[in-house]
Design a protein around this motif. Structure first.
Motif, PDB file in Angstrom:
ATOM      1  N   TYR A  37       0.838  -1.201   0.000  1.00  0.00           N
ATOM      2  CA  TYR A  37       0.000   0.000   0.000  1.00  0.00           C
ATOM      3  C   TYR A  37       0.873   1.250   0.000  1.00  0.00           C
ATOM      4  O   TYR A  37       1.987   1.235   0.502  1.00  0.00           O
ATOM      5  CB  TYR A  37      -0.874   0.053   1.263  1.00  0.00           C
ATOM      6  CG  TYR A  37      -1.781  -1.131   1.437  1.00  0.00           C
ATOM      7  CD1 TYR A  37      -3.054  -1.130   0.889  1.00  0.00           C
ATOM      8  CD2 TYR A  37      -1.362  -2.250   2.155  1.00  0.00           C
ATOM      9  CE1 TYR A  37      -3.900  -2.229   1.050  1.00  0.00           C
ATOM     10  CE2 TYR A  37      -2.199  -3.348   2.313  1.00  0.00           C
ATOM     11  CZ  TYR A  37      -3.462  -3.328   1.762  1.00  0.00           C
ATOM     12  OH  TYR A  37      -4.282  -4.413   1.915  1.00  0.00           O
ATOM     13  N   GLN A  38       0.306   2.318  -0.541  1.00  0.00           N
ATOM     14  CA  GLN A  38       0.982   3.623  -0.556  1.00  0.00           C
ATOM     15  C   GLN A  38       0.064   4.646   0.096  1.00  0.00           C
ATOM     16  O   GLN A  38      -1.134   4.678  -0.202  1.00  0.00           O
ATOM     17  CB  GLN A  38       1.235   4.026  -2.011  1.00  0.00           C
ATOM     18  CG  GLN A  38       1.836   5.408  -2.208  1.00  0.00           C
ATOM     19  CD  GLN A  38       1.707   5.844  -3.662  1.00  0.00           C
ATOM     20  OE1 GLN A  38       0.599   6.047  -4.159  1.00  0.00           O
ATOM     21  NE2 GLN A  38       2.825   5.962  -4.335  1.00  0.00           N
ATOM     22  N   GLN A  39       0.645   5.459   0.980  1.00  0.00           N
ATOM     23  CA  GLN A  39      -0.106   6.601   1.517  1.00  0.00           C
ATOM     24  C   GLN A  39       0.706   7.858   1.288  1.00  0.00           C
ATOM     25  O   GLN A  39       1.772   8.040   1.884  1.00  0.00           O
ATOM     26  CB  GLN A  39      -0.416   6.424   3.009  1.00  0.00           C
ATOM     27  CG  GLN A  39      -1.321   7.542   3.516  1.00  0.00           C
ATOM     28  CD  GLN A  39      -1.866   7.270   4.901  1.00  0.00           C
ATOM     29  OE1 GLN A  39      -1.231   6.598   5.702  1.00  0.00           O
ATOM     30  NE2 GLN A  39      -3.048   7.796   5.185  1.00  0.00           N
ATOM     31  N   LEU A  40       0.223   8.714   0.392  1.00  0.00           N
ATOM     32  CA  LEU A  40       0.881   9.984   0.119  1.00  0.00           C
ATOM     33  C   LEU A  40       0.378  11.013   1.124  1.00  0.00           C
ATOM     34  O   LEU A  40      -0.718  10.876   1.675  1.00  0.00           O
ATOM     35  CB  LEU A  40       0.585  10.420  -1.320  1.00  0.00           C
ATOM     36  CG  LEU A  40       1.059   9.429  -2.407  1.00  0.00           C
ATOM     37  CD1 LEU A  40       0.713   9.941  -3.787  1.00  0.00           C
ATOM     38  CD2 LEU A  40       2.544   9.145  -2.290  1.00  0.00           C
ATOM     39  N   PRO A  41       1.179  12.050   1.388  1.00  0.00           N
ATOM     40  CA  PRO A  41       0.798  13.041   2.412  1.00  0.00           C
ATOM     41  C   PRO A  41      -0.607  13.592   2.166  1.00  0.00           C
ATOM     42  O   PRO A  41      -0.941  14.000   1.057  1.00  0.00           O
ATOM     43  CB  PRO A  41       1.850  14.138   2.261  1.00  0.00           C
ATOM     44  CG  PRO A  41       3.027  13.442   1.666  1.00  0.00           C
ATOM     45  CD  PRO A  41       2.470  12.365   0.773  1.00  0.00           C
ATOM     46  N   GLY A  42      -1.436  13.547   3.207  1.00  0.00           N
ATOM     47  CA  GLY A  42      -2.784  14.105   3.115  1.00  0.00           C
ATOM     48  C   GLY A  42      -3.761  13.268   2.325  1.00  0.00           C
ATOM     49  O   GLY A  42      -4.887  13.699   2.075  1.00  0.00           O
ATOM     50  N   GLN A  43      -3.363  12.069   1.898  1.00  0.00           N
ATOM     51  CA  GLN A  43      -4.262  11.228   1.108  1.00  0.00           C
ATOM     52  C   GLN A  43      -4.566   9.925   1.842  1.00  0.00           C
ATOM     53  O   GLN A  43      -3.888   9.554   2.785  1.00  0.00           O
ATOM     54  CB  GLN A  43      -3.619  10.902  -0.255  1.00  0.00           C
ATOM     55  CG  GLN A  43      -3.451  12.117  -1.136  1.00  0.00           C
ATOM     56  CD  GLN A  43      -3.025  11.729  -2.545  1.00  0.00           C
ATOM     57  OE1 GLN A  43      -3.249  10.610  -2.998  1.00  0.00           O
ATOM     58  NE2 GLN A  43      -2.385  12.662  -3.232  1.00  0.00           N
ATOM     59  N   LYS A  44      -5.599   9.237   1.350  1.00  0.00           N
ATOM     60  CA  LYS A  44      -5.945   7.938   1.910  1.00  0.00           C
ATOM     61  C   LYS A  44      -4.948   6.884   1.421  1.00  0.00           C
ATOM     62  O   LYS A  44      -4.280   7.067   0.407  1.00  0.00           O
ATOM     63  CB  LYS A  44      -7.351   7.541   1.462  1.00  0.00           C
ATOM     64  CG  LYS A  44      -8.442   8.423   2.047  1.00  0.00           C
ATOM     65  CD  LYS A  44      -9.813   7.964   1.575  1.00  0.00           C
ATOM     66  CE  LYS A  44     -10.888   8.823   2.213  1.00  0.00           C
ATOM     67  NZ  LYS A  44     -12.185   8.648   1.540  1.00  0.00           N
ATOM     68  N   GLN A  47      -4.122   0.703  -2.257  1.00  0.00           N
ATOM     69  CA  GLN A  47      -3.436  -0.570  -2.510  1.00  0.00           C
ATOM     70  C   GLN A  47      -2.707  -0.471  -3.838  1.00  0.00           C
ATOM     71  O   GLN A  47      -3.265  -0.009  -4.836  1.00  0.00           O
ATOM     72  CB  GLN A  47      -4.440  -1.725  -2.554  1.00  0.00           C
ATOM     73  CG  GLN A  47      -3.750  -3.068  -2.709  1.00  0.00           C
ATOM     74  CD  GLN A  47      -4.720  -4.237  -2.596  1.00  0.00           C
ATOM     75  OE1 GLN A  47      -5.577  -4.254  -1.722  1.00  0.00           O
ATOM     76  NE2 GLN A  47      -4.581  -5.203  -3.487  1.00  0.00           N
ATOM     77  N   ILE A  48      -1.420  -0.876  -3.839  1.00  0.00           N
ATOM     78  CA  ILE A  48      -0.621  -0.877  -5.068  1.00  0.00           C
ATOM     79  C   ILE A  48      -0.766  -2.207  -5.776  1.00  0.00           C
ATOM     80  O   ILE A  48      -1.084  -2.277  -6.965  1.00  0.00           O
ATOM     81  CB  ILE A  48       0.878  -0.643  -4.743  1.00  0.00           C
ATOM     82  CG1 ILE A  48       1.081   0.704  -4.055  1.00  0.00           C
ATOM     83  CG2 ILE A  48       1.718  -0.754  -6.023  1.00  0.00           C
ATOM     84  CD1 ILE A  48       2.499   0.897  -3.521  1.00  0.00           C
ATOM     85  N   VAL A  49      -0.509  -3.297  -5.022  1.00  0.00           N
ATOM     86  CA  VAL A  49      -0.409  -4.611  -5.665  1.00  0.00           C
ATOM     87  C   VAL A  49      -0.703  -5.706  -4.648  1.00  0.00           C
ATOM     88  O   VAL A  49      -0.442  -5.550  -3.456  1.00  0.00           O
ATOM     89  CB  VAL A  49       1.002  -4.802  -6.295  1.00  0.00           C
ATOM     90  CG1 VAL A  49       2.100  -4.780  -5.247  1.00  0.00           C
ATOM     91  CG2 VAL A  49       1.090  -6.073  -7.156  1.00  0.00           C
ATOM     92  N   GLY A  62      -3.829   2.641 -11.787  1.00  0.00           N
ATOM     93  CA  GLY A  62      -2.888   3.720 -11.482  1.00  0.00           C
ATOM     94  C   GLY A  62      -1.497   3.236 -11.122  1.00  0.00           C
ATOM     95  O   GLY A  62      -0.583   4.046 -10.974  1.00  0.00           O
ATOM     96  N   PHE A  63      -1.319   1.924 -10.960  1.00  0.00           N
ATOM     97  CA  PHE A  63      -0.010   1.349 -10.625  1.00  0.00           C
ATOM     98  C   PHE A  63       0.329   0.277 -11.661  1.00  0.00           C
ATOM     99  O   PHE A  63      -0.550  -0.469 -12.087  1.00  0.00           O
ATOM    100  CB  PHE A  63      -0.040   0.728  -9.223  1.00  0.00           C
ATOM    101  CG  PHE A  63      -0.353   1.714  -8.137  1.00  0.00           C
ATOM    102  CD1 PHE A  63       0.630   2.558  -7.637  1.00  0.00           C
ATOM    103  CD2 PHE A  63      -1.633   1.810  -7.612  1.00  0.00           C
ATOM    104  CE1 PHE A  63       0.344   3.471  -6.630  1.00  0.00           C
ATOM    105  CE2 PHE A  63      -1.933   2.721  -6.606  1.00  0.00           C
ATOM    106  CZ  PHE A  63      -0.934   3.549  -6.117  1.00  0.00           C
ATOM    107  N   SER A  64       1.603   0.202 -12.039  1.00  0.00           N
ATOM    108  CA  SER A  64       2.004  -0.783 -13.045  1.00  0.00           C
ATOM    109  C   SER A  64       3.210  -1.579 -12.561  1.00  0.00           C
ATOM    110  O   SER A  64       3.967  -1.113 -11.705  1.00  0.00           O
ATOM    111  CB  SER A  64       2.383  -0.084 -14.352  1.00  0.00           C
ATOM    112  OG  SER A  64       3.592   0.639 -14.165  1.00  0.00           O
ATOM    113  N   LYS A  65       3.386  -2.769 -13.133  1.00  0.00           N
ATOM    114  CA  LYS A  65       4.520  -3.605 -12.721  1.00  0.00           C
ATOM    115  C   LYS A  65       5.828  -3.009 -13.226  1.00  0.00           C
ATOM    116  O   LYS A  65       6.889  -3.303 -12.677  1.00  0.00           O
ATOM    117  CB  LYS A  65       4.345  -5.042 -13.185  1.00  0.00           C
ATOM    118  CG  LYS A  65       4.420  -5.247 -14.675  1.00  0.00           C
ATOM    119  CD  LYS A  65       4.360  -6.741 -15.008  1.00  0.00           C
ATOM    120  CE  LYS A  65       4.679  -6.976 -16.459  1.00  0.00           C
ATOM    121  NZ  LYS A  65       3.732  -7.806 -17.164  1.00  0.00           N
ATOM    122  N   GLU A  66       5.786  -2.164 -14.253  1.00  0.00           N
ATOM    123  CA  GLU A  66       7.010  -1.512 -14.731  1.00  0.00           C
ATOM    124  C   GLU A  66       7.493  -0.484 -13.702  1.00  0.00           C
ATOM    125  O   GLU A  66       8.682  -0.367 -13.438  1.00  0.00           O
ATOM    126  CB  GLU A  66       6.763  -0.811 -16.078  1.00  0.00           C
ATOM    127  CG  GLU A  66       6.570  -1.745 -17.256  1.00  0.00           C
ATOM    128  CD  GLU A  66       5.223  -2.453 -17.243  1.00  0.00           C
ATOM    129  OE1 GLU A  66       5.163  -3.615 -17.697  1.00  0.00           O
ATOM    130  OE2 GLU A  66       4.231  -1.850 -16.771  1.00  0.00           O
TER     131      GLU A  66
END
Length: 118
Positions: A37-44, A47-49, A62-66
């Motif tokens: 998972y990714q949480q950017l500042p001020g955001q919810k 899930q990435i992968v 919005g997320f890619s294996k590359e």
């Protein structure tokens, strides 16, 4: 109870580099599935992968294996890399594990603060 495992607590990287985070857990071999998972500042949290040793990784929109290559070679360890870093990638990255596809039994493993400077 959450199971905390080995952590990479803070990564400092320069723009254009890559950042690799690893996740290990000490639960039993039923816990083969790993979520990042990714949480950017001020955001919810997003899930990435979803990864598992025997199936193809499943990336969210919005997320890619590359850009976010992940590894899952054994039941107890996995990694996530963020390629070609930009300052907007700075945030907190989390790993969690579960057994089978029971997301209700997720156990949090890591919490990595990643800072990208220009």
């Amino acid at each position: 109870a959450k199971r905390i495992a080995a952590e990479t607590p803070l990564l400092w990287k320069s723009e254009g580099q890559s950042a690799t985070m690893t996740c290990n857990h000490t639960k039993n071999f039923d816990y083969t599935q790993m979520y990042w998972y990714q949480q950017l500042p001020g955001q919810k949290i997003k899930q990435i992968v979803f990864t598992a040793p025997t199936t193809q990784h499943t990336y969210e929109s919005g997320f890619s294996k590359e850009r976010f290559p992940a590894t899952k070679n054994s039941y107890e360890t996995g990694s996530l890399t963020v390629e070609k870093l930009v300052p907007g990638d700075s945030g907190v990255y989390f790993c969690a594990v579960s057994k089978h596809s029971d997301a209700g039994g997720l156990k949090s493993c890591t919490n990595t603060q990643t800072m990208v400077s220009q």
